[in-house]
Design a protein around this motif. Structure first.
Motif, PDB file in Angstrom:
ATOM      1  N   ASP A  72      42.682  47.742  32.504  1.00 44.44           N
ATOM      2  CA  ASP A  72      43.507  47.935  33.608  1.00 44.44           C
ATOM      3  C   ASP A  72      43.198  46.350  34.793  1.00 44.44           C
ATOM      4  O   ASP A  72      44.107  46.147  35.944  1.00 44.44           O
ATOM      5  N   GLY A  73      42.143  46.128  34.481  1.00 42.28           N
ATOM      6  CA  GLY A  73      42.341  44.516  35.182  1.00 42.28           C
ATOM      7  C   GLY A  73      42.834  43.573  34.557  1.00 42.28           C
ATOM      8  O   GLY A  73      43.046  43.095  35.077  1.00 42.28           O
ATOM      9  N   ALA A  74      42.280  43.696  33.681  1.00 43.12           N
ATOM     10  CA  ALA A  74      43.490  42.173  32.539  1.00 43.12           C
ATOM     11  C   ALA A  74      45.203  42.440  32.784  1.00 43.12           C
ATOM     12  O   ALA A  74      45.143  42.240  33.750  1.00 43.12           O
ATOM     13  N   GLY A  75      45.308  43.423  32.484  1.00 47.24           N
ATOM     14  CA  GLY A  75      46.470  44.024  33.217  1.00 47.24           C
ATOM     15  C   GLY A  75      46.752  43.736  34.880  1.00 47.24           C
ATOM     16  O   GLY A  75      48.355  43.010  34.581  1.00 47.24           O
ATOM     17  N   ALA A 115      41.218  36.460  31.848  1.00 45.91           N
ATOM     18  CA  ALA A 115      39.322  37.800  30.868  1.00 45.91           C
ATOM     19  C   ALA A 115      38.619  37.664  31.762  1.00 45.91           C
ATOM     20  O   ALA A 115      37.878  38.052  30.841  1.00 45.91           O
ATOM     21  N   ILE A 116      38.466  37.228  33.113  1.00 46.98           N
ATOM     22  CA  ILE A 116      37.703  38.326  34.428  1.00 46.98           C
ATOM     23  C   ILE A 116      37.704  38.949  34.203  1.00 46.98           C
ATOM     24  O   ILE A 116      36.549  40.122  34.329  1.00 46.98           O
ATOM     25  N   GLY A 117      39.110  38.835  34.490  1.00 49.48           N
ATOM     26  CA  GLY A 117      39.434  40.984  34.637  1.00 49.48           C
ATOM     27  C   GLY A 117      39.247  41.760  34.355  1.00 49.48           C
ATOM     28  O   GLY A 117      38.794  42.593  34.342  1.00 49.48           O
ATOM     29  N   ALA A 118      38.925  41.336  32.941  1.00 48.94           N
ATOM     30  CA  ALA A 118      39.015  41.627  31.161  1.00 48.94           C
ATOM     31  C   ALA A 118      37.812  42.101  31.074  1.00 48.94           C
ATOM     32  O   ALA A 118      37.065  43.260  31.311  1.00 48.94           O
ATOM     33  N   VAL A 119      36.612  41.413  31.768  1.00 50.58           N
ATOM     34  CA  VAL A 119      35.149  41.854  31.385  1.00 50.58           C
ATOM     35  C   VAL A 119      34.549  42.866  32.764  1.00 50.58           C
ATOM     36  O   VAL A 119      33.712  43.791  32.214  1.00 50.58           O
ATOM     37  N   THR A 120      35.597  42.153  33.911  1.00 53.75           N
ATOM     38  CA  THR A 120      34.583  43.372  34.562  1.00 53.75           C
ATOM     39  C   THR A 120      35.172  44.378  35.410  1.00 53.75           C
ATOM     40  O   THR A 120      34.994  45.616  35.589  1.00 53.75           O
ATOM     41  N   ALA A 121      36.678  44.364  34.731  1.00 57.63           N
ATOM     42  CA  ALA A 121      37.153  45.662  35.100  1.00 57.63           C
ATOM     43  C   ALA A 121      38.347  46.855  34.730  1.00 57.63           C
ATOM     44  O   ALA A 121      39.469  47.369  34.479  1.00 57.63           O
ATOM     45  N   GLY A 122      37.866  46.020  33.111  1.00 56.42           N
ATOM     46  CA  GLY A 122      38.689  46.966  30.986  1.00 56.42           C
ATOM     47  C   GLY A 122      40.057  46.268  31.382  1.00 56.42           C
ATOM     48  O   GLY A 122      41.153  45.277  31.503  1.00 56.42           O
ATOM     49  N   ARG A 150      42.959  45.824  42.965  1.00 53.22           N
ATOM     50  CA  ARG A 150      41.794  44.615  42.912  1.00 53.22           C
ATOM     51  C   ARG A 150      42.146  43.779  42.602  1.00 53.22           C
ATOM     52  O   ARG A 150      42.118  42.453  42.917  1.00 53.22           O
ATOM     53  N   ALA A 151      42.221  43.596  41.303  1.00 53.71           N
ATOM     54  CA  ALA A 151      43.212  42.835  39.980  1.00 53.71           C
ATOM     55  C   ALA A 151      44.210  41.971  40.408  1.00 53.71           C
ATOM     56  O   ALA A 151      43.712  40.844  40.248  1.00 53.71           O
ATOM     57  N   PHE A 152      44.703  43.014  40.743  1.00 54.92           N
ATOM     58  CA  PHE A 152      45.926  42.491  41.192  1.00 54.92           C
ATOM     59  C   PHE A 152      46.123  41.281  42.201  1.00 54.92           C
ATOM     60  O   PHE A 152      46.384  40.725  42.144  1.00 54.92           O
ATOM     61  N   ALA A 153      45.274  41.975  43.516  1.00 53.71           N
ATOM     62  CA  ALA A 153      45.487  41.124  44.406  1.00 53.71           C
ATOM     63  C   ALA A 153      44.383  39.165  44.122  1.00 53.71           C
ATOM     64  O   ALA A 153      45.132  38.302  44.642  1.00 53.71           O
ATOM     65  N   ALA A 154      43.352  39.788  43.421  1.00 52.56           N
ATOM     66  CA  ALA A 154      42.698  37.986  42.638  1.00 52.56           C
ATOM     67  C   ALA A 154      43.641  37.225  41.950  1.00 52.56           C
ATOM     68  O   ALA A 154      43.781  36.501  41.419  1.00 52.56           O
TER      69      ALA A 154
END
Length: 141
Positions: A34-37, A25-32, A99-103
């Motif tokens: 691609d971030g959520a995935g 959810a945080i990834g989707a809000v911050t990076a869309g 970055r989202a993957f690493a997080a």
């Protein structure tokens, strides 16, 4: 699979899943998208790696207890090799945010390890095999 192994995996998988949902959810809000995935894939990678290692060590520990530490080292180095290969494979992936993957990997790892430590702490594991009361050393009852 022994019941202790199942408890440890369950005790680690549940908090990892909860943290994973929050992190996606945080990834989707911050990076869309691609971030959520990326976060979802990262948490999944961490959970699969740790669960696979726990299952492998449980199997080796039951089957060949004298080789446990060597097997633990081999399993760990193999996992790190696979992780390196996966990171190299995904480094230019356009479908996820790096970055989202690493997080996600970090969040999944922290949640898994925290849950695993908690599950180990709650187990009542015997470190010494208790002697049977029917047979004592020397053949005396």
């Amino acid at each position: 699979m022994q019941s202790n192994d199942a408890r440890i995996i369950r005790g680690a998988a549940i908090p990892t899943a909860v943290v994973g949902v929050l992190a996606v959810a945080i990834g989707a809000v911050t990076a869309g998208v691609d971030g959520a995935g990326g976060v979802a894939l990262g948490v999944l990678v961490a959970a699969v790696f740790f669960a696979g290692g726990q299952l492998s060590l449980g199997y080796v520990g039951r089957r060949w207890p004298e080789t446990f530490f060597g097997a633990a080292f081999l399993i760990y180095t193999t996992q790190m090799g696979f992780l390196l290969g996966l990171l190299l494979l995904l480094r230019d992936a356009s479908f996820l945010d790096g970055r989202a993957f690493a997080a996600g990997v970090l969040a999944g790892t922290a949640a898994w390890l925290g849950g695993q430590v908690r599950a180990h702490g709650k187990l009542k594991t015997l470190y010494v095999e208790p002697e049977s009361t029917s047979a004592s050393p020397g053949g005396r009852p």
